[in-house]
Scaffold this motif. Structure first.
Motif, PDB file in Angstrom:
ATOM      1  N   SER A  50       0.846  -1.090   0.027  1.00  0.00           N
ATOM      2  CA  SER A  50      -0.128  -0.024  -0.045  1.00  0.00           C
ATOM      3  C   SER A  50       0.792   1.345   0.035  1.00  0.00           C
ATOM      4  CB  SER A  50      -0.823  -0.060   1.177  1.00  0.00           C
ATOM      5  OG  SER A  50      -1.883  -1.013   1.168  1.00  0.00           O
ATOM      6  N   LEU A  51       1.980   1.222   0.692  1.00  0.00           N
ATOM      7  CA  LEU A  51       2.868   2.539   0.746  1.00  0.00           C
ATOM      8  C   LEU A  51       3.424   2.642  -0.305  1.00  0.00           C
ATOM      9  CD1 LEU A  51       4.442   4.682   2.322  1.00  0.00           C
ATOM     10  CD2 LEU A  51       6.127   2.898   2.620  1.00  0.00           C
ATOM     11  N   ILE A  52       4.017   1.519  -1.122  1.00  0.00           N
ATOM     12  CA  ILE A  52       4.749   1.543  -2.294  1.00  0.00           C
ATOM     13  C   ILE A  52       3.761   2.310  -3.391  1.00  0.00           C
ATOM     14  CG2 ILE A  52       5.693   0.554  -4.465  1.00  0.00           C
ATOM     15  CD1 ILE A  52       7.142  -1.453  -2.161  1.00  0.00           C
ATOM     16  N   ARG A  53       2.498   1.736  -3.681  1.00  0.00           N
ATOM     17  CA  ARG A  53       1.350   2.191  -4.446  1.00  0.00           C
ATOM     18  C   ARG A  53       1.024   3.471  -4.209  1.00  0.00           C
ATOM     19  NH1 ARG A  53      -2.515  -3.085  -4.106  1.00  0.00           N
ATOM     20  NH2 ARG A  53      -1.468  -4.283  -5.668  1.00  0.00           N
ATOM     21  N   ALA A  54       0.910   4.035  -3.051  1.00  0.00           N
ATOM     22  CA  ALA A  54       0.785   5.430  -2.822  1.00  0.00           C
ATOM     23  C   ALA A  54       1.960   6.391  -3.119  1.00  0.00           C
ATOM     24  CB  ALA A  54       0.600   5.776  -1.301  1.00  0.00           C
ATOM     25  N   VAL A  55       3.142   5.917  -2.965  1.00  0.00           N
ATOM     26  CA  VAL A  55       4.326   6.738  -3.509  1.00  0.00           C
ATOM     27  C   VAL A  55       4.236   6.829  -4.984  1.00  0.00           C
ATOM     28  CG1 VAL A  55       6.716   6.828  -3.368  1.00  0.00           C
ATOM     29  CG2 VAL A  55       5.539   6.414  -1.397  1.00  0.00           C
ATOM     30  N   LYS A  56       3.911   5.677  -5.481  1.00  0.00           N
ATOM     31  CA  LYS A  56       3.821   5.619  -6.919  1.00  0.00           C
ATOM     32  C   LYS A  56       3.001   6.631  -7.701  1.00  0.00           C
ATOM     33  CE  LYS A  56       6.294   1.423  -8.107  1.00  0.00           C
ATOM     34  NZ  LYS A  56       5.917   0.122  -8.689  1.00  0.00           N
TER      35      LYS A  56
END
Length: 64
Positions: A50-56
């Protein structure tokens, strides 16, 4: 904690010790900064995803 297999981004180099490293363990994921290896965060694969998706998805100005 036993020796973990730490992984870092292929964008990181060995010249500077300032990268984020990840290690998979039986109960989740460990995250640390290479310049402070004794300090670790614990998270789950779902939370990290979820964090990686939000950052991307966010738009950031890259600072170098």
């Amino acid at each position: 904690m036993p020796d973990l297999k730490w992984r870092k981004s292929s964008f990181s180099t060995d010249v500077h010790q300032n990268c984020v490293e990840l290690a998979a363990v039986a109960d989740g994921i460990r995250i640390r900064e290479s310049d402070e290896p004794e300090t670790m965060l614990r998270t789950s694969p779902a939370a990290l995803r979820s964090l990686i998706r939000a950052v991307k998805a966010a738009r950031f100005n890259h600072i170098r």
